[in-house]
Design an enzyme around this catalytic site. Structure first.
Site, PDB file in Angstrom:
ATOM      1  N   HIS A 189       0.835  -1.205   0.000  1.00  0.00           N
ATOM      2  CA  HIS A 189       0.000   0.000   0.000  1.00  0.00           C
ATOM      3  C   HIS A 189       0.868   1.253   0.000  1.00  0.00           C
ATOM      4  CE1 HIS A 189      -3.234  -2.728   1.324  1.00  0.00           C
ATOM      5  NE2 HIS A 189      -4.078  -1.779   0.972  1.00  0.00           N
ATOM      6  N   ASN A 243       7.939  -4.601   3.547  1.00  0.00           N
ATOM      7  CA  ASN A 243       6.534  -4.256   3.691  1.00  0.00           C
ATOM      8  C   ASN A 243       5.999  -4.622   5.069  1.00  0.00           C
ATOM      9  OD1 ASN A 243       3.859  -3.514   2.920  1.00  0.00           O
ATOM     10  ND2 ASN A 243       3.405  -5.637   2.381  1.00  0.00           N
TER      11      ASN A 243
END
Length: 298
Positions: free
Chosen positions: A143, A174
């Site tokens: 994201h 991440n």
């Protein structure tokens, strides 16, 4: 051993970007490195007007409020419930995503278990990423505007799952250090009126064996989704009572990063990101008022 040496080298690049990236991005390296070191003490940031109470209670994380400080660039702007983005059809990823965080936007009953990654059908079929591009690639769908930043609305959270809001990201990065940086952004809402977060990919040059600089990056799947070499986050921290703003800017390599390395090691001068990305942040902030205040760096 060679792999960890390579990762260590990359971390040095990420941690020392305030000096080293200027050398990568300009032949005038010697003079510029000296200039960058004093940048934050020279560039003014302007106090901003007090935010109206209505702005904090209606659509607390809404994209309309994000326009307050302008946009880093003006190409292919798209507005979502919770963020505004500039999409790059060449890389199949966003150039940047801006969102506004405050305690109201972080509160609510939204649940990511009801969200699924999906194609952005507002983008031409030739220029968009698909889930198939990521399958078996070894990269996470990372994201840019984080889902956890928008618990105030299920629709707002679902909008963060458009593939136009993700980029291929190393899984370790991440799930570990990048996640910690996102948590830091949320924690800052306890100390600032609003936290504006601009996130995006970088594609930085590297010196190769022939002594020349090259920009090289992997692409994924049938649609050739670009894998960034690095990621940036620029934070505009809005102080209460219109006392001004502070800037923090981070660059992390798109590789595993040891969680023991403090996030402060990845702070860089804002000018470094502006040069590397082709974006501009400070000029928009300086248009707010003629009253000046020095930048605070942490």
């Amino acid at each position: 051993m060679r792999r960890w040496c390579r990762c260590g080298t990359t971390l040095l690049i990420g941690a020392g970007l305030g000096a080293s990236l200027s050398r990568l991005l300009s032949d005038r390296c010697t003079g510029e490195q000296q200039e960058v070191s004093g940048l934050l003490s020279r560039v003014p940031v302007l106090p901003v007007p007090t935010v109206r109470a209505s702005e904090l209670t209606v659509s607390p994380g809404g994209s309309g409020a994000v326009m307050k400080y302008g946009f880093p660039s003006l190409a292919n702007i798209k507005s979502r419930e919770s963020y505004i983005t500039s999409y790059d059809p060449r890389t199949r990823t966003a150039s940047w995503v801006i969102e506004r965080l405050n305690p109201a936007s972080l509160s609510g009953q939204s649940d990511r278990k009801f969200c699924e990654f999906r194609e952005d059908d507002s983008i031409h079929l030739f220029h968009r990423a698909t889930n198939a591009d990521f399958k078996g690639s070894g990269f996470d769908r990372g994201h840019l505007a984080a889902a956890a930043n928008h618990k105030w609305s299920q629709k707002a959270m679902e909008d963060t799952f458009y593939l136009s809001n993700v980029a291929p990201q190393n899984p370790h990065l991440n799930q570990k250090t990048w996640n910690n940086l996102e948590k830091l952004c949320r924690s800052l809402t306890k100390h600032y009126l609003n936290v504006y977060v601009c996130t995006g990919p970088l594609y930085l040059p590297r010196l190769e064996a022939d002594g020349k600089m090259y920009v090289r990056y992997q692409v994924l799947g049938r649609n050739h989704v670009a894998v960034p070499t690095h990621f940036f986050k620029v934070l505009i921290l809005e102080q209460a009572d219109g006392r001004g703003v502070e800037l923090r800017s981070y660059v992390l390599p798109n590789e595993p990063v040891d969680e023991k390395i403090p996030l402060e090691r990845f702070l860089v001068p804002i000018e470094t990101i502006e040069r590397a990305s082709g974006l501009l942040f400070v000029p928009n902030i300086m248009k707010r008022t003629s009253s000046l205040k020095a930048i605070s760096a942490h």
